[in-house]
Design a protein around this motif. Structure first.
Motif, PDB file in Angstrom:
ATOM      1  N   GLU A 107       6.125  -7.466   8.426  1.00 26.51           N
ATOM      2  CA  GLU A 107       7.106  -8.223   9.215  1.00 26.51           C
ATOM      3  C   GLU A 107       8.441  -8.303   8.497  1.00 26.51           C
ATOM      4  OE1 GLU A 107       5.619 -12.100  10.212  1.00 26.51           O
ATOM      5  OE2 GLU A 107       4.201 -11.325  11.679  1.00 26.51           O
ATOM      6  N   GLU A 108       8.404  -8.584   7.180  1.00 22.75           N
ATOM      7  CA  GLU A 108       9.641  -8.653   6.400  1.00 22.75           C
ATOM      8  C   GLU A 108      10.341  -7.303   6.369  1.00 22.75           C
ATOM      9  OE1 GLU A 108       8.757 -10.067   2.490  1.00 22.75           O
ATOM     10  OE2 GLU A 108       8.200 -12.057   3.176  1.00 22.75           O
ATOM     11  N   ALA A 109       9.563  -6.242   6.176  1.00 19.59           N
ATOM     12  CA  ALA A 109      10.149  -4.903   6.128  1.00 19.59           C
ATOM     13  C   ALA A 109      10.769  -4.541   7.477  1.00 19.59           C
ATOM     14  CB  ALA A 109       9.096  -3.881   5.721  1.00 19.59           C
ATOM     15  N   LEU A 110      10.086  -4.874   8.569  1.00 18.71           N
ATOM     16  CA  LEU A 110      10.635  -4.607   9.901  1.00 18.71           C
ATOM     17  C   LEU A 110      11.909  -5.414  10.149  1.00 18.71           C
ATOM     18  CD1 LEU A 110       7.455  -4.441  12.185  1.00 18.71           C
ATOM     19  CD2 LEU A 110       9.141  -2.619  11.852  1.00 18.71           C
ATOM     20  N   LEU A 158      10.587   2.982   2.920  1.00 19.10           N
ATOM     21  CA  LEU A 158      11.381   2.607   1.749  1.00 19.10           C
ATOM     22  C   LEU A 158      11.304   1.092   1.505  1.00 19.10           C
ATOM     23  CD1 LEU A 158      13.329   3.453  -0.495  1.00 19.10           C
ATOM     24  CD2 LEU A 158      15.217   3.118   1.137  1.00 19.10           C
ATOM     25  N   ALA A 159      11.401   0.313   2.587  1.00 21.97           N
ATOM     26  CA  ALA A 159      11.319  -1.148   2.463  1.00 21.97           C
ATOM     27  C   ALA A 159       9.939  -1.576   1.952  1.00 21.97           C
ATOM     28  CB  ALA A 159      11.604  -1.807   3.808  1.00 21.97           C
ATOM     29  N   LEU A 160       8.893  -0.893   2.403  1.00 26.85           N
ATOM     30  CA  LEU A 160       7.539  -1.230   1.934  1.00 26.85           C
ATOM     31  C   LEU A 160       7.346  -0.783   0.477  1.00 26.85           C
ATOM     32  CD1 LEU A 160       5.463  -0.358   5.134  1.00 26.85           C
ATOM     33  CD2 LEU A 160       5.942  -2.637   4.201  1.00 26.85           C
ATOM     34  N   GLY A 164       6.291  -2.932  -2.987  1.00 23.48           N
ATOM     35  CA  GLY A 164       5.088  -2.545  -3.710  1.00 23.48           C
ATOM     36  C   GLY A 164       3.884  -2.253  -2.852  1.00 23.48           C
ATOM     37  N   VAL A 165       4.088  -2.085  -1.541  1.00 27.03           N
ATOM     38  CA  VAL A 165       2.972  -1.847  -0.640  1.00 27.03           C
ATOM     39  C   VAL A 165       2.612  -0.365  -0.582  1.00 27.03           C
ATOM     40  CG1 VAL A 165       2.166  -2.050   1.745  1.00 27.03           C
ATOM     41  CG2 VAL A 165       3.550  -3.856   0.730  1.00 27.03           C
ATOM     42  N   VAL A 166       3.620   0.496  -0.470  1.00 24.90           N
ATOM     43  CA  VAL A 166       3.401   1.935  -0.335  1.00 24.90           C
ATOM     44  C   VAL A 166       3.965   2.630  -1.560  1.00 24.90           C
ATOM     45  CG1 VAL A 166       3.933   3.976   1.075  1.00 24.90           C
ATOM     46  CG2 VAL A 166       3.611   1.756   2.158  1.00 24.90           C
ATOM     47  N   ARG A 167       3.322   3.709  -2.012  1.00 27.24           N
ATOM     48  CA  ARG A 167       3.825   4.455  -3.170  1.00 27.24           C
ATOM     49  C   ARG A 167       4.568   5.670  -2.753  1.00 27.24           C
ATOM     50  NH1 ARG A 167      -1.186   3.598  -7.290  1.00 27.24           N
ATOM     51  NH2 ARG A 167      -0.947   1.410  -7.257  1.00 27.24           N
TER      52      ARG A 167
END
Length: 167
Positions: A107-110, A158-160, A164-167
């Motif tokens: 939600e924050e990234a969106l 990029l936002a995720l 630290g969610v996606v590498r």
């Protein structure tokens, strides 16, 4: 035990066991427990020779008293206090904490995306619409929908990554 005692015990059983059993079922609600209590009551009668030759009314009264005391003792026992009766086992529930945090991060990234990118991504992935439906809904060409999806997903990734969610 002499033969007369066997006959007297058999008579005691035949005369009183069924009535004591019904009484114990009434007290406990459990036929299985009643069987055990009646058996223990008869065992105590066998160990107490003065009951064997008693008047039938006195013997019955004695047996009811012994059975009642056995039920009370069982109800007060430590085994019974620590035993869960007629309760289903607790069902394991999945811990949804990780799922909740993932949802908040997405939600924050969106929220960090442009309104155009967010609208296309949300409608495509959460609304289940294809590019033609999105183009019709938003009043833009299909190529623009594809472009916004492509660049919006790159920005979301990029936002995720920053979170630290996606590498």
């Amino acid at each position: 035990m002499p033969i007369d005692d066997h006959a007297a015990l058999r008579e005691l059983h035949d005369r009183h066991a069924a009535a004591v059993w019904r009484y114990v079922v009434h007290l406990t609600g459990s036929p299985a427990n009643a069987d055990d209590v009646v058996q223990e009551t008869l065992l105590r009668a066998w160990r107490s020779p003065r009951i064997i030759g008693q008047d039938p009314a006195t013997a019955r009264s004695w047996m009811f008293t012994v059975a009642r005391n056995l039920v009370i003792d069982d109800a007060r026992s430590a085994r019974r206090r620590h035993e869960l009766v007629d309760e289903p086992p607790e069902l394991a529930v999945d811990d949804r904490t990780d799922q909740l945090f993932d949802t908040l991060l997405v939600e924050e990234a969106l929220a960090g995306l442009s309104a155009d990118h967010r609208a296309v991504i949300a409608r495509a992935y959460f609304g289940g619409r294809n590019t033609a439906e999105l183009a019709s809904e938003l009043g833009i060409p299909e190529g623009t929908v594809k472009s916004r999806l492509h660049y919006g997903l790159r920005a979301l990734r990029l936002a995720l990554q920053e979170r630290g969610v996606v590498r």
